[in-house]
Design a protein around this motif. Structure first.
Motif, short mmCIF file in Angstrom:
data_model
loop_
_atom_site.label_atom_id
_atom_site.label_comp_id
_atom_site.label_asym_id
_atom_site.label_seq_id
_atom_site.Cartn_x
_atom_site.Cartn_y
_atom_site.Cartn_z
N UNK A 154 0.85 -1.20 0.00
CA UNK A 154 0.00 0.00 0.00
C UNK A 154 0.88 1.24 0.00
N UNK A 155 1.64 1.42 -1.10
CA UNK A 155 2.55 2.55 -1.24
C UNK A 155 3.58 2.58 -0.11
N UNK A 156 4.19 1.43 0.14
CA UNK A 156 5.19 1.31 1.20
C UNK A 156 6.59 1.50 0.63
N UNK A 157 7.45 2.08 1.44
CA UNK A 157 8.86 2.22 1.09
C UNK A 157 9.69 1.66 2.24
N UNK A 158 10.57 0.73 1.91
CA UNK A 158 11.43 0.11 2.92
C UNK A 158 12.89 0.33 2.57
N UNK A 159 13.70 0.55 3.59
CA UNK A 159 15.14 0.72 3.41
C UNK A 159 15.86 -0.24 4.34
N UNK A 160 16.01 -1.50 3.95
CA UNK A 160 16.65 -2.47 4.84
C UNK A 160 18.13 -2.17 5.03
#
Length: 222
Positions: A154-160
């Motif tokens: 749902x329009x997610x942004x992840x920076x692992x």
């Protein structure tokens, strides 16, 4: 020309984790039946349309490229990571692999029978997706097929910070399936099928396949 920052992060990160990615990610034979089925349907449709060359974009170590070749397609791979390309060439010496970004392909317009973007689009920032999908449209022949498989959200942004035990700097963007389909339509590609799957087993988030086609000549396509 200097690479965009997001692309440099993807290249450097996958160079770092290439060997462990190859060791830990299962080949197509280890995919769930629905994903394997979508690859088989894609191959059948490309062959029926004339079986022009097929680009596996974001090919990684080349195992899915080899799977497409085993299904009877003239497949080649493209990846931005030099170390992934080295693995692909070493393990599949009979196939062609090219280093480079999938948003600027060294491919003549209207020449590809198909494009596979298998879990590789999610590293492209959403504001760059229209240009990416326009590039897909450019290189596809009239009637050519596109299959995207990827994670949704749902329009997610992840920076692992870590992946496969290695530090990474890339970002991942998980969009709703309906938004991806709309962007493909805006790029001039007709979405013909979509499959959305809920998390199961080792998969930790929803994922989906989108099948699209460039309009044949004489059918109003551009």
């Amino acid at each position: 020309m200097t690479s965009p920052a997001y692309l440099a992060a993807v290249r450097d990160s996958y160079d770092t984790l290439a060997a462990d990615y190859f060791a830990q990610v299962p080949p197509p034979s280890g995919m769930d039946p629905l994903n394997r089925g979508m690859l088989a349907v894609f191959a059948d449709l490309v062959r029926a349309a004339g079986s022009g060359p097929v680009a596996d974009l974001g090919c990684g170590p080349g195992r899915t490229t080899a799977h497409l070749a085993a299904l009877g397609l003239r497949a080649f791979g493209v990846d931005v990571s030099p170390k992934m390309i080295a693995l692909a060439r070493g393990n599949h010496p009979g196939l062609r692999f090219t280093e480079g970004p999938m948003a600027a392909l060294d491919t003549a317009s209207g020449t590809l029978g198909g494009i596979l973007a298998w879990y590789s689009v999610h590293h492209t920032p959403p504001d760059r997706l229209p240009a990416l999908f326009a590039e897909f449209h450019r290189v596809l022949a009239p009637g050519g097929l596109l299959l995207i498989g990827d994670w949704t959200g749902s329009d997610e942004e992840l920076s692992p910070d870590l992946a496969f035990g290695h530090p990474v700097s890339y970002r991942s963007y998980f969009l709703p399936l309906s938004r991806l389909a709309d962007l493909l339509t805006r790029a001039g590609l007709d979405v013909t099928a979509r499959l959305e799957q809920e998390p199961e087993g080792r998969q930790k988030r929803p994922h989906a396949c989108l099948l699209a086609r460039k309009a044949p000549q004489g059918h109003g396509g551009t």
